[in-house]
Design an enzyme around this catalytic site. Structure first.
Site, PDB file in Angstrom:
ATOM      1  N   SER A  41     -29.163  99.057  14.671  1.00 52.37           N
ATOM      2  CA  SER A  41     -29.187  98.100  15.775  1.00 52.37           C
ATOM      3  C   SER A  41     -30.590  97.687  16.213  1.00 52.37           C
ATOM      4  O   SER A  41     -30.751  96.675  16.875  1.00 52.37           O
ATOM      5  CB  SER A  41     -28.417  98.637  16.981  1.00 52.37           C
ATOM      6  OG  SER A  41     -29.112  99.695  17.585  1.00 52.37           O
ATOM      7  N   LYS A  81     -32.882 101.128  22.664  1.00 47.79           N
ATOM      8  CA  LYS A  81     -32.702  99.684  22.861  1.00 47.79           C
ATOM      9  C   LYS A  81     -33.959  99.082  23.481  1.00 47.79           C
ATOM     10  O   LYS A  81     -34.836  99.783  23.955  1.00 47.79           O
ATOM     11  CB  LYS A  81     -31.501  99.398  23.797  1.00 47.79           C
ATOM     12  CG  LYS A  81     -30.174  99.941  23.304  1.00 47.79           C
ATOM     13  CD  LYS A  81     -29.710  99.274  22.040  1.00 47.79           C
ATOM     14  CE  LYS A  81     -28.436  99.934  21.531  1.00 47.79           C
ATOM     15  NZ  LYS A  81     -28.075  99.493  20.213  1.00 47.79           N
TER      16      LYS A  81
END
Length: 174
Positions: A41, A81
């Site tokens: 991701s 993230k």
């Protein structure tokens, strides 16, 4: 060597080891720790299996900033993230364009392909004491858009600073 000198030497070694362990525990608890990137991701910035050192202290004295790569603590696993929206920001994604508070935000950290796969989202306002995060590989990232939701400030446990494994890929993550 006398019996007394041997005991004294052992005592000094034990003392040095205990002090070293206490310093290491202090550093790991309050300043730095490591995390493994799990999944794709954050590709191409961080790759699956890379180990990063993250700074725990930075958010004890300040707040996350837009663009920071953060470690998010959740009960079953930690996530890596990028902070996109700060408390009070309005986030809107329109195709490949990201708008923050109505102004287009240049995502220099994204590949062209990832930018094209962002999709549409919002507009949505980030609540106080919360952050909006996304992975750099937008097509497959579980993030604030689709599963993680807004991230409470208390769940952000550090900022990624350095890739330390694999050894041939040492680099800063900022």
């Amino acid at each position: 060597m006398t019996e007394r000198k041997k005991k004294n030497e052992w005592f000094e070694w034990a003392k040095a080891i205990i002090i070293a362990v206490l310093i290491a525990l202090f550093l790991r608890t309050f300043l730095f720790a490591t995390s493994i990137v799990d999944g794709e991701s954050m590709d191409p910035t961080l790759k699956d299996g890379e180990r990063v050192i993250f700074n725990k202290f930075v958010y004890l004295v300040g707040d996350p900033e837009r663009g920071d790569i953060v470690i998010i603590e959740r009960p079953l696993k930690n996530y890596v993230k990028r902070v996109i929206g700060l408390p009070g920001d309005t986030i809107e994604i329109n195709g490949s364009s990201l708008y923050i508070n109505g102004e287009k935000y240049e995502q220099t950290f994204l590949s062209e392909e990832a930018e094209m796969q962002t999709g549409s989202y919002g507009p949505i306002e980030v609540p106080e004491d919360n952050y909006f995060v996304m992975g750099d590989n937008r097509a497959i990232s579980k993030d604030s858009r689709n599963g993680l939701g807004f991230i409470e400030e208390d769940n952000i446990i550090g900022r990624s600073e350095l890739i330390i494994f694999p050894f041939d890929e040492w680099s800063l993550t900022r």
